[in-house]
Design an enzyme around this catalytic site. Sequence first.
Site, PDB file in Angstrom:
ATOM      1  N   LYS A  46       0.846  -1.201   0.000  1.00 34.35           N
ATOM      2  CA  LYS A  46       0.000   0.000   0.000  1.00 34.35           C
ATOM      3  C   LYS A  46       0.884   1.254   0.000  1.00 34.35           C
ATOM      4  CE  LYS A  46      -0.304  -0.433   5.031  1.00 34.35           C
ATOM      5  NZ  LYS A  46      -1.100  -0.989   6.141  1.00 34.35           N
ATOM      6  N   TYR A 266      15.876  29.673   9.995  1.00 36.16           N
ATOM      7  CA  TYR A 266      14.669  30.449  10.325  1.00 36.16           C
ATOM      8  C   TYR A 266      14.533  30.678  11.819  1.00 36.16           C
ATOM      9  CZ  TYR A 266      12.577  30.079   5.663  1.00 36.16           C
ATOM     10  OH  TYR A 266      12.294  30.189   4.325  1.00 36.16           O
TER      11      TYR A 266
HETATM   12  C1  LIG Z   1      -0.342  -1.959   6.778  1.00 40.50           C
HETATM   13  C2  LIG Z   1      -0.951  -3.247   7.187  1.00 40.50           C
HETATM   14  C3  LIG Z   1      -0.168  -4.416   7.286  1.00 40.50           C
HETATM   15  C4  LIG Z   1       1.342  -4.391   7.163  1.00 40.50           C
HETATM   16  O1  LIG Z   1       1.859  -3.952   8.396  1.00 40.50           O
HETATM   17  P1  LIG Z   1       3.431  -3.844   8.665  1.00 40.50           P
HETATM   18  O2  LIG Z   1       3.510  -3.475  10.087  1.00 40.50           O
HETATM   19  O3  LIG Z   1       3.936  -2.793   7.753  1.00 40.50           O
HETATM   20  O4  LIG Z   1       4.021  -5.175   8.370  1.00 40.50           O
HETATM   21  C5  LIG Z   1      -0.812  -5.616   7.523  1.00 40.50           C
HETATM   22  N1  LIG Z   1      -2.155  -5.665   7.713  1.00 40.50           N
HETATM   23  C6  LIG Z   1      -2.933  -4.564   7.650  1.00 40.50           C
HETATM   24  C7  LIG Z   1      -4.382  -4.682   7.880  1.00 40.50           C
HETATM   25  C8  LIG Z   1      -2.354  -3.326   7.412  1.00 40.50           C
HETATM   26  O5  LIG Z   1      -3.117  -2.227   7.388  1.00 40.50           O
END
Ligand SMILES: *Cc1c(COP(=O)(O)O)cnc(C)c1O
Length: 391
Positions: A46, A266
Amino acid sequence: MTDGASSDEDRAMGESILTVDLGALAENWRRLSARVRGAECAAVVKANAYGLGVAPVAQALLDAGCRTFFVAHLREGEILRQVVRDGAQARIFVLNGLAPSSARFFVESQLIPVLGSLPEIAEWAEFCVADGVPHPAAIHIDTGMNRLGLAARDLKLARALTSSFTPVLAMSHFVSAEDISAPSNRLQIERFEQACAQLPPMPASLCNSSGLFLEDAPFLDLCRPGYALYGGNPTPGSDNPMRRVVGLSSLVLQVRDVAAGEAAGYNARWTAPSRRRLATINLGYADGYPRSGSEGPIGAEVFAGGHYCPIVGRISMDLSIIDISETGPLRRGDRVEILGPNISIDELAAESGTIGYEILTRLGARYRREYIHGAETPAEAPASEDANPPA
Ligand SMILES: *Cc1c(COP(=O)(O)O)cnc(C)c1O
């Protein structure tokens, strides 16, 4: 104009370079796949594969043998389906579920929704009946996150609706998997088992990256690592069992000496305690380098000339200032390490008051991105067994 490649390289001289080691990524997937023994090891890609680029990442994972992918959004799934063309070969699950009236887009791109509420399940069931095809779907069960997923009281109704489609996966998600002593881990495993017993038999999935490293980890039928694939440490507080995937270097634009009492950046938030040598680098918060790295109690560092150099003054949009007084001579055009063998994602995150996940997913769009394979990694610790020169 005789050599296009070299003029391209000259242009790259002025850019920050993000290096993604696809060999290390594939190796990480193989390591996790071996760890989960009989279970299937999927990959969570994702958010553009956690910022690293979903097309090259998914291709490398496919080549390594991965056949199940998770994205968050329908749109991400559609993009991934362009890479993973053969739907029979690879499954793509969409974690955020079924948005109203989107069912036909899932079917068109051969995407599998992770249904996380009764209304989603009802809509998918209704669509499948109208379509005359029991399309596949996953079912998300809430075991404590209270974010997505069916509550225990919804399971009976859900079960009745599953006869209209093909339930291919039951899943839930850990609240605190990275904390091996969290009591919620055991509790969630029990709740998930109870919930699955109330649904028709189907493959089950619970573990994210850190879940895979819990004692008595419930690998079940399928595991869903993301962060660990990209080299993040799934076992905070212990050595990172994964290979480093990401490198990021930036460039010195200027070097200047400031006298004691002079300020930099800044709002003059930093004042030189003595005569200091500063370098300005072409990296800022618009590149995803967190501004909080110059605001917190610890503060971010870069690695240059064999030394760690602290950020001084506020990180600005496109620029940061580092103190190179303790470093060997650094000049305009020299590269400094932002992430790499000396600075991990998790270290930069800790110095910036955030988590490595946020560092990765905010990686800037202006970097020159280079996809490499294992042994080509520059400045990688030499003692590894795969130090053969690239073919
Ligand atoms: C993002 C996500 C994962 C992966 O999690 P990691 O900690 O990056 O391994 C797995 N399951 C769900 C439902 C997620 O949203």
